[in-house]
Design a protein around this motif. Sequence first.
Motif, PDB file in Angstrom:
ATOM      1  N   GLN A  50       2.178   6.842  -8.220  1.00 45.60           N
ATOM      2  CA  GLN A  50       0.748   6.620  -8.455  1.00 45.60           C
ATOM      3  C   GLN A  50      -0.091   7.874  -8.271  1.00 45.60           C
ATOM      4  N   ASN A  51       0.532   8.958  -7.888  1.00 47.00           N
ATOM      5  CA  ASN A  51      -0.227  10.177  -7.614  1.00 47.00           C
ATOM      6  C   ASN A  51       0.087  11.295  -8.606  1.00 47.00           C
ATOM      7  N   GLY A  52       0.262  10.910  -9.837  1.00 47.42           N
ATOM      8  CA  GLY A  52       0.402  11.898 -10.887  1.00 47.42           C
ATOM      9  C   GLY A  52       1.805  12.451 -11.080  1.00 47.42           C
ATOM     10  N   ASN A  53       2.750  12.047 -10.218  1.00 51.04           N
ATOM     11  CA  ASN A  53       4.117  12.518 -10.402  1.00 51.04           C
ATOM     12  C   ASN A  53       4.795  11.762 -11.535  1.00 51.04           C
ATOM     13  N   GLN A  54       5.781  12.357 -12.101  1.00 51.47           N
ATOM     14  CA  GLN A  54       6.493  11.747 -13.205  1.00 51.47           C
ATOM     15  C   GLN A  54       7.557  10.771 -12.693  1.00 51.47           C
TER      16      GLN A  54
ATOM     17  N   GLU B 223       0.842  -1.190   0.000  1.00 50.50           N
ATOM     18  CA  GLU B 223       0.000   0.000   0.000  1.00 50.50           C
ATOM     19  C   GLU B 223       0.883   1.248   0.000  1.00 50.50           C
ATOM     20  N   PRO B 224       0.518   2.271  -0.764  1.00 53.02           N
ATOM     21  CA  PRO B 224       1.279   3.528  -0.730  1.00 53.02           C
ATOM     22  C   PRO B 224       1.085   4.231   0.603  1.00 53.02           C
TER      23      PRO B 224
ATOM     24  N   ALA C 237       9.829   2.257  -0.006  1.00 59.79           N
ATOM     25  CA  ALA C 237       9.063   1.502  -1.001  1.00 59.79           C
ATOM     26  C   ALA C 237       7.623   2.020  -1.076  1.00 59.79           C
ATOM     27  N   GLU C 238       7.015   2.279   0.079  1.00 54.14           N
ATOM     28  CA  GLU C 238       5.664   2.845   0.099  1.00 54.14           C
ATOM     29  C   GLU C 238       5.647   4.228  -0.527  1.00 54.14           C
ATOM     30  N   SER C 239       6.701   4.988  -0.290  1.00 51.81           N
ATOM     31  CA  SER C 239       6.776   6.342  -0.856  1.00 51.81           C
ATOM     32  C   SER C 239       6.944   6.296  -2.369  1.00 51.81           C
TER      33      SER C 239
END
Length: 498
Positions: free
Chosen positions: A425-429, A393-394, A417-419
């Motif tokens: 998964q949150n729109g970052n490149q 899970e993130p 790893a979560e980060s």
Amino acid sequence: MQDRRQFVRRSITAAAGGLTGLSCLPALSAEDLTVGPDRVQFGSGIEPLVQLLETTPRKQIVDRVFAEIHQGRSYQDLLAALLLAGIRNVQPRPSVGFKFHSVLVVYSAHQASLAAADEHRWTPLLWSVDYFKRAQQSDVSEGDWTMAPPPTGDLPEPEKALHALDQALAGWDVEAADAAATVAARTATAGQILNLLAKHAARDYRSIGHKSIYLANAYRTLGVIGWQHAEPVVRSLCYAILNHTGDPNPATSDLDADRVGRSNWKRLDQLSGHWYSTKRKQVESATVAKALRTASPEQAAELVVELVQSGTHPDSVYDGVMLAAAEMVSRQPAIVPLHAVTTSNAMRYLYRSVQDDRTRQWLLLQNAAFIPHFRNSAESRNKLRDIDLLELEPTTATAPSLEDLFAQIGSDSDAAAESVLAFTQNGNQAVDLIRRAREMVFLKGNDAHDYKFSSAALEDYHAIDPAWRSRYLAGCSYLLHGDKAPTTALAKRVLQQS
């Protein structure tokens, strides 16, 4: 658009700043350039540069290479000389690994250079040169092996060379393979030789995948430096492939390292000729990844046959294999799981590059079967932690900044790893994360595995289905470098000269 030569010359100006005295270093003497008849010799255009790398003391080698760059020496020439110097001076015995990483890492360093910002462009190459000198010292202490010149007697006819090489490799006959490899390298196509060597390099688990890694990386390096250097490379590849130090002749034995490779050739008869006519499905990749947590090598291969027969796309199988390798890294961030990733990268390259469809199918089965081998080897060293990469899970908080993420890598790996999962998964490149990860290797990497692993993992990120990429990268993050790792002395020096 500037070509590579223009780029190299412009980079020289930056890289050579403050090194004006280096261009006055003395040239090698005629005596220095004499090559004895007991070792392989390279073409006149590259031989002096190879000898410069061989004969210059380690403490002076970076200055000498800087001088070559300052005088206009091309990047391709330096890369070729580095590969050939390693092949001539470092023996792939008793394992195709250890000191031989000075050869195995050359293409990975090149990949790193290609992806680098201008200020880091020369660091991987210079690091690899210094690493070669370390390996050369180790080889000297172990007997000072040198690659012999090509054989001149009992050579097969050109039209029979490939068959003779195939037979020699199948029989684990070093002398016959060297003779056939010499002729094949001079007469056969690159594709013909790759297709033949792939089925021998990937057949056994000895050296934890380094035979496949060597074949893939050597061929990719030849694509940069030119096929004119192929003969010594092909001879060296065959010598490495035939390494079975400590075991009886595998051709007349039934050893665990060879068993699944043989049975997988028989399994191919069960596969349809239309094995590539379906679409990727995420559930199939998850099935493969989960099964590889407990399957034996034979069971893994059987599973792949069953899935492909039922309509599973081979790329879905490969996504599962790569996820299983990355998960193993998260469960034990150590040398064996690292090689599960780098070997899968190499075998996937071979799978995509060979011409024969039957060999491609066999490589798919072999790669799946190798994951249990790696898992068993890792478990024999230390217990694997209970981590399920597919269920990771993130972070529940807002996605971290890139700076916060790389502060966690290396200091709090589980949180990192979560980060990574949250960040991607949150729109970052993800490209920003990958760029920073490569930069950390340039600045912090001090081992061949740092370059091999990062080049493989970051390349394969793009080969995996987008649905799985974030998890794959999260698993691999356990072996990346973070901001808190010390910057190497070589990196500091290169940056000072930039």
